[in-house]
Design an enzyme around this catalytic site. Sequence first.
Site, short mmCIF file in Angstrom:
data_model
loop_
_atom_site.label_atom_id
_atom_site.label_comp_id
_atom_site.label_asym_id
_atom_site.label_seq_id
_atom_site.Cartn_x
_atom_site.Cartn_y
_atom_site.Cartn_z
CG ASP A 48 32.16 -14.61 53.74
OD1 ASP A 48 31.95 -14.99 55.06
OD2 ASP A 48 31.56 -15.33 52.93
CE1 TYR A 53 28.68 -20.42 51.48
CE2 TYR A 53 31.19 -19.06 51.35
CZ TYR A 53 29.01 -18.88 51.62
OH TYR A 53 28.85 -18.10 52.03
CE LYS A 82 28.90 -16.71 55.51
NZ LYS A 82 29.21 -17.45 54.50
CG HIS A 114 25.70 -20.16 56.37
ND1 HIS A 114 26.37 -20.92 55.20
CD2 HIS A 114 25.23 -19.50 54.99
CE1 HIS A 114 26.59 -20.18 54.10
NE2 HIS A 114 25.90 -19.17 54.02
P1 NAP Z 1 29.30 -11.53 44.05
O1 NAP Z 1 30.34 -11.05 45.09
O2 NAP Z 1 28.29 -10.60 44.32
O3 NAP Z 1 29.60 -11.90 42.80
C1 NAP Z 1 30.29 -12.91 42.56
C2 NAP Z 1 30.43 -12.85 40.81
O4 NAP Z 1 30.76 -12.00 40.11
C3 NAP Z 1 30.99 -13.80 40.47
O5 NAP Z 1 29.92 -14.75 39.18
C4 NAP Z 1 32.16 -12.70 39.77
O6 NAP Z 1 32.34 -13.88 38.63
C5 NAP Z 1 31.34 -11.90 39.06
N1 NAP Z 1 32.57 -11.12 38.96
C6 NAP Z 1 33.45 -10.62 39.89
N2 NAP Z 1 33.93 -9.12 40.52
C7 NAP Z 1 33.61 -8.80 38.72
C8 NAP Z 1 34.37 -7.73 38.64
N3 NAP Z 1 35.29 -6.58 38.04
N4 NAP Z 1 33.38 -7.24 36.88
C9 NAP Z 1 32.17 -8.45 36.58
N5 NAP Z 1 32.35 -9.44 37.37
C10 NAP Z 1 32.80 -9.93 38.53
O7 NAP Z 1 28.31 -12.37 44.74
P2 NAP Z 1 28.53 -13.66 45.88
O8 NAP Z 1 29.94 -15.02 45.60
O9 NAP Z 1 27.36 -14.56 45.40
O10 NAP Z 1 28.85 -12.94 47.19
C11 NAP Z 1 30.42 -12.97 47.89
C12 NAP Z 1 30.66 -12.86 48.75
O11 NAP Z 1 29.82 -13.50 49.93
C13 NAP Z 1 30.51 -14.72 48.76
O12 NAP Z 1 31.50 -15.45 47.94
C14 NAP Z 1 30.38 -15.54 49.83
O13 NAP Z 1 32.09 -15.52 50.44
C15 NAP Z 1 29.55 -14.82 50.38
N6 NAP Z 1 28.38 -14.99 50.74
C16 NAP Z 1 27.65 -15.28 51.74
C17 NAP Z 1 26.16 -15.64 51.55
C18 NAP Z 1 25.69 -15.94 52.94
O14 NAP Z 1 24.43 -16.20 53.11
N7 NAP Z 1 26.28 -15.47 53.82
C19 NAP Z 1 25.68 -15.87 50.70
C20 NAP Z 1 25.69 -15.11 49.49
C21 NAP Z 1 27.63 -14.72 49.26
P3 NAP Z 1 34.12 -14.53 38.31
O15 NAP Z 1 34.72 -15.50 39.79
O16 NAP Z 1 34.60 -15.02 36.98
O17 NAP Z 1 34.92 -13.27 38.36
#
Ligand code: NAP
Length: 288
Positions: A48, A53, A82, A114
């Site tokens: 994704d 990004y 997006k 997005h």
């Molecule tokens: P997330 O996946 O909920 O959390 C990521 C965070 O959690 C990072 O800081 C990561 O740190 C940590 N983490 C990952 N695995 C872990 C584990 N097993 N134990 C402890 N901590 C862990 O957050 P997100 O990046 O906001 O969401 C995921 C994806 O969704 C994004 O990357 C993006 O592709 C998409 N997204 C889309 C939108 C939108 O507006 N459409 C908004 C937000 C996100 P480390 O990297 O240090 O492991």
Amino acid sequence: MSSSSHSVLLKTGVQMPLLGFGTYKLVSPEDVSRAVDAALLAGYRAFDSAAVYLNEAELGRALKQLLPKHGLTREDVFITSKLGPKDQGERAMEGALHSLSDLDMGYIDLYLIHWPGTQDLEITDPRNSGNRAESWAALEKLHAQGKLKAIGVSNYTPAHMRELIQSCKIPPALLQVEFHPKFCQTELRKVCEEYGVCFQAYSSLGKGDLVTDPVVLEVAKNCERTPAQVLLRWAVQQGVPVLPKSSNPDRIKDNARLFDFTLSDTDMDRLSALDCGHKFCRDASQVV
Ligand code: NAP
């Protein structure tokens, strides 16, 4: 939309893995390449990205380089990107073509608007709505040309969804929004179900904050899994695709182990009972 244990069939006929890899905040070529390598090794087949990004080119390059190493081709992976809020409206066609060019791919599997608003417009500006419609028309054209295999939206509220469904030629295949036990999005999920739109979760780990929630920790202890696996399993067990992001190869591997265990109904209910409308990301509910 129908679902099997590891993928969902979008109504455009495209099959999408339930597990995808989030790439937000992975920007440098080294970070993207290391994470994509670990993700391919761990079995992720969906990625994704987004124009905002600033990693579409890095992701495209990393995949081109790493797919052969893993015995895979472009057709084996599912790429989402997006349209950024700055390209909403009359610049949408250009924005989507820019994503295709940066990814250096002949097609994108899924392309999303997005955000319901347009950059530099007030959230109450009525032009937001017209710009969304214009962006959607551009995405429909590129879908008809086979350049965007499926099209959808992100961060839309029930009102934005109804507006789009009533005016579009091609209905959205998917809605990507924040979803985790503290933010269950009941109304939005009902709207998606009603119109056959796939509901996809982002920030399933609450950007990392939910892995220390006491209830999540207790469920994880009971089923001898990590808190992250519990949070991700809670979603996929409901048929909701997830996109965990990590830059750490051990966590990348750990987060992919979701299909060899089941949460009991009691644990599912305990997690769902955490719902309190708590968001970790931006709120689009006031965008007109
Ligand atoms: P997330 O996946 O909920 O959390 C990521 C965070 O959690 C990072 O800081 C990561 O740190 C940590 N983490 C990952 N695995 C872990 C584990 N097993 N134990 C402890 N901590 C862990 O957050 P997100 O990046 O906001 O969401 C995921 C994806 O969704 C994004 O990357 C993006 O592709 C998409 N997204 C889309 C939108 C939108 O507006 N459409 C908004 C937000 C996100 P480390 O990297 O240090 O492991």
